[in-house]
Design a protein around this motif. Structure first.
Motif, PDB file in Angstrom:
ATOM      1  N   ALA A  18       0.820  -1.218   0.000  1.00 54.04           N
ATOM      2  CA  ALA A  18       0.000   0.000   0.000  1.00 54.04           C
ATOM      3  C   ALA A  18       0.845   1.255   0.000  1.00 54.04           C
ATOM      4  O   ALA A  18       0.416   2.309  -0.490  1.00 54.04           O
ATOM      5  CB  ALA A  18      -0.925   0.003   1.217  1.00 54.04           C
ATOM      6  N   PRO A  22       0.995   2.313  -5.061  1.00 53.79           N
ATOM      7  CA  PRO A  22       0.311   3.473  -5.645  1.00 53.79           C
ATOM      8  C   PRO A  22       1.275   4.519  -6.195  1.00 53.79           C
ATOM      9  O   PRO A  22       0.992   5.157  -7.208  1.00 53.79           O
ATOM     10  CB  PRO A  22      -0.508   4.033  -4.463  1.00 53.79           C
ATOM     11  N   ARG A  23       2.409   4.685  -5.528  1.00 56.52           N
ATOM     12  CA  ARG A  23       3.380   5.690  -5.973  1.00 56.52           C
ATOM     13  C   ARG A  23       3.998   5.318  -7.320  1.00 56.52           C
ATOM     14  O   ARG A  23       4.416   6.193  -8.070  1.00 56.52           O
ATOM     15  CB  ARG A  23       4.472   5.864  -4.916  1.00 56.52           C
ATOM     16  N   VAL A  27       0.250   7.857  -7.847  1.00 59.23           N
ATOM     17  CA  VAL A  27      -0.793   8.186  -6.865  1.00 59.23           C
ATOM     18  C   VAL A  27      -0.169   8.230  -5.475  1.00 59.23           C
ATOM     19  O   VAL A  27       0.556   7.314  -5.075  1.00 59.23           O
ATOM     20  CB  VAL A  27      -1.933   7.150  -6.884  1.00 59.23           C
ATOM     21  N   GLU A  28      -0.440   9.293  -4.729  1.00 59.91           N
ATOM     22  CA  GLU A  28       0.054   9.412  -3.362  1.00 59.91           C
ATOM     23  C   GLU A  28      -1.018   8.885  -2.407  1.00 59.91           C
ATOM     24  O   GLU A  28      -2.076   9.499  -2.252  1.00 59.91           O
ATOM     25  CB  GLU A  28       0.363  10.869  -3.036  1.00 59.91           C
ATOM     26  N   PRO A  29      -0.775   7.733  -1.761  1.00 63.50           N
ATOM     27  CA  PRO A  29      -1.807   7.159  -0.871  1.00 63.50           C
ATOM     28  C   PRO A  29      -1.961   7.972   0.400  1.00 63.50           C
ATOM     29  O   PRO A  29      -1.007   8.573   0.899  1.00 63.50           O
ATOM     30  CB  PRO A  29      -1.258   5.765  -0.568  1.00 63.50           C
ATOM     31  N   SER A  30      -3.167   8.006   0.928  1.00 58.74           N
ATOM     32  CA  SER A  30      -3.410   8.682   2.207  1.00 58.74           C
ATOM     33  C   SER A  30      -2.975   7.779   3.349  1.00 58.74           C
ATOM     34  O   SER A  30      -2.797   6.562   3.174  1.00 58.74           O
ATOM     35  CB  SER A  30      -4.894   9.022   2.354  1.00 58.74           C
ATOM     36  N   THR A  33      -5.512   5.028   3.830  1.00 56.87           N
ATOM     37  CA  THR A  33      -5.406   3.949   2.847  1.00 56.87           C
ATOM     38  C   THR A  33      -4.321   2.965   3.229  1.00 56.87           C
ATOM     39  O   THR A  33      -4.523   1.746   3.230  1.00 56.87           O
ATOM     40  CB  THR A  33      -5.114   4.524   1.449  1.00 56.87           C
ATOM     41  N   VAL A  34      -3.144   3.475   3.575  1.00 53.08           N
ATOM     42  CA  VAL A  34      -2.018   2.603   3.921  1.00 53.08           C
ATOM     43  C   VAL A  34      -2.320   1.802   5.186  1.00 53.08           C
ATOM     44  O   VAL A  34      -2.100   0.583   5.233  1.00 53.08           O
ATOM     45  CB  VAL A  34      -0.729   3.424   4.104  1.00 53.08           C
ATOM     46  N   GLY A 168     -10.179   5.198   0.446  1.00 53.34           N
ATOM     47  CA  GLY A 168      -9.225   4.986  -0.643  1.00 53.34           C
ATOM     48  C   GLY A 168      -8.983   3.539  -0.997  1.00 53.34           C
ATOM     49  O   GLY A 168      -8.316   3.242  -1.997  1.00 53.34           O
ATOM     50  N   THR A 169      -9.522   2.602  -0.191  1.00 60.64           N
ATOM     51  CA  THR A 169      -9.303   1.176  -0.470  1.00 60.64           C
ATOM     52  C   THR A 169     -10.500   0.522  -1.155  1.00 60.64           C
ATOM     53  O   THR A 169     -10.473  -0.677  -1.429  1.00 60.64           O
ATOM     54  CB  THR A 169      -9.013   0.411   0.841  1.00 60.64           C
TER      55      THR A 169
END
Length: 267
Positions: A18, A22-23, A27-30, A33-34, A168-169
């Motif tokens: 996670a 995404p990176r 995409v920068e995960p929140s 989300t992680v 976000g998931t």
């Protein structure tokens, strides 16, 4: 493997996937989300043992998990009998269907569909169940209040206070479930018994071939290697990854480090 090793291996894998995946696609995960993905992966790493009546997964939710166990065990045995090869032996009720990549992928796809279709209720419910499993798996390290209470509090905290929450998931949280289940079976594959990861592929006339590392490299479940080497290493890896990939954690740690240095310098 022990619950601690399963939970921490799932957490470490979830943080890595996670945090970095995404990176790679820009995409920068929140943070939500992680953390959601990692927590679900950690809890799902105990799910395959629903095929054993004495496992943590089976004992976690009382009647619900007991009923799940007594549905999973006969189903696993039935599929085993239906697909076993000439040299397969045993009943297939433990380390059977739930310890295969096929089962992990199918369950993951179902969660992906449900989370994409119904959103928040599925996301929050999945997070709660998997957090409870993960916390129960860590009881040997962090004993304390009932895991269901802690899981409820943490689920609420992630959804309400962590940036991004669980949203976000949606549509891909099932990937965490699948990865957690697979990492459980991979962990079992390095112990003495192995795991039928590649079912239904025939290997040496066995559909349920117990995939494993070379015999000299296997270790006993709950033995010294797991207790003093594997579990501590996975725990350290989890904390390091959390500092690296969860947005906001690294600056907080750096501020804490600076404060500690300042206090010691002034002492």
């Amino acid at each position: 493997m022990l619950g601690v090793s399963h939970a921490t291996s799932g957490a470490a894998l979830g943080l890595a996937v996670a945090g970095f995946a995404p990176r790679w696609v820009g995409v920068e995960p929140s943070a939500g989300t992680v953390l959601t993905f990692a927590a679900v992966c950690a809890g799902a790493a105990l799910l395959p043992d629903l095929d054993h009546p004495s496992s943590m997964a089976t004992r976690r939710f009382s009647v619900a998990s007991w009923l799940a166990c007594y549905l999973v065990r006969p189903l696993s045995g039935f599929v085993y009998d239906l697909t076993k090869g000439r040299r397969d032996t045993g009943k297939g009720t433990h380390r059977g269907l739930t310890h295969t990549v096929v089962a992990a992928v199918l369950i993951g796809l179902a969660v992906n569909f449900a989370s994409g279709r119904w959103g928040t209720p599925v996301l929050v419910g999945t997070l709660f169940v998997c957090l409870a499993l993960a916390i129960k798996g860590l009881d040997a390290l962090v004993p304390g209040p009932p895991s269901l209470v802690i899981a409820g509090f943490l689920t609420y905290a992630v959804e309400e206070f962590v940036p991004g929450g669980t949203a976000g998931t949606a549509g891909w949280l099932g990937s965490a479930v699948a990865l957690g289940m697979v990492i459980h079976s991979v962990g079992d594959a390095v112990t003495e018994s192995g795991a039928p990861l590649l079912w239904p592929i025939r290997i040496r006339k066995r559909s349920w071939y117990p995939v494993g590392t070379p015999r000299p490299l296997r270790f006993r479940t709950g033995g010294r290697v797991e207790t003093w080497v594997v579990a501590p290493a996975l725990t350290v890896a989890t904390f390091v990854l959390a500092g690296l990939v969860v947005p906001g954690v690294r600056p907080m740690l750096l501020d804490l480090q600076a404060e500690v240095v300042r206090l010691f310098a002034g002492a």
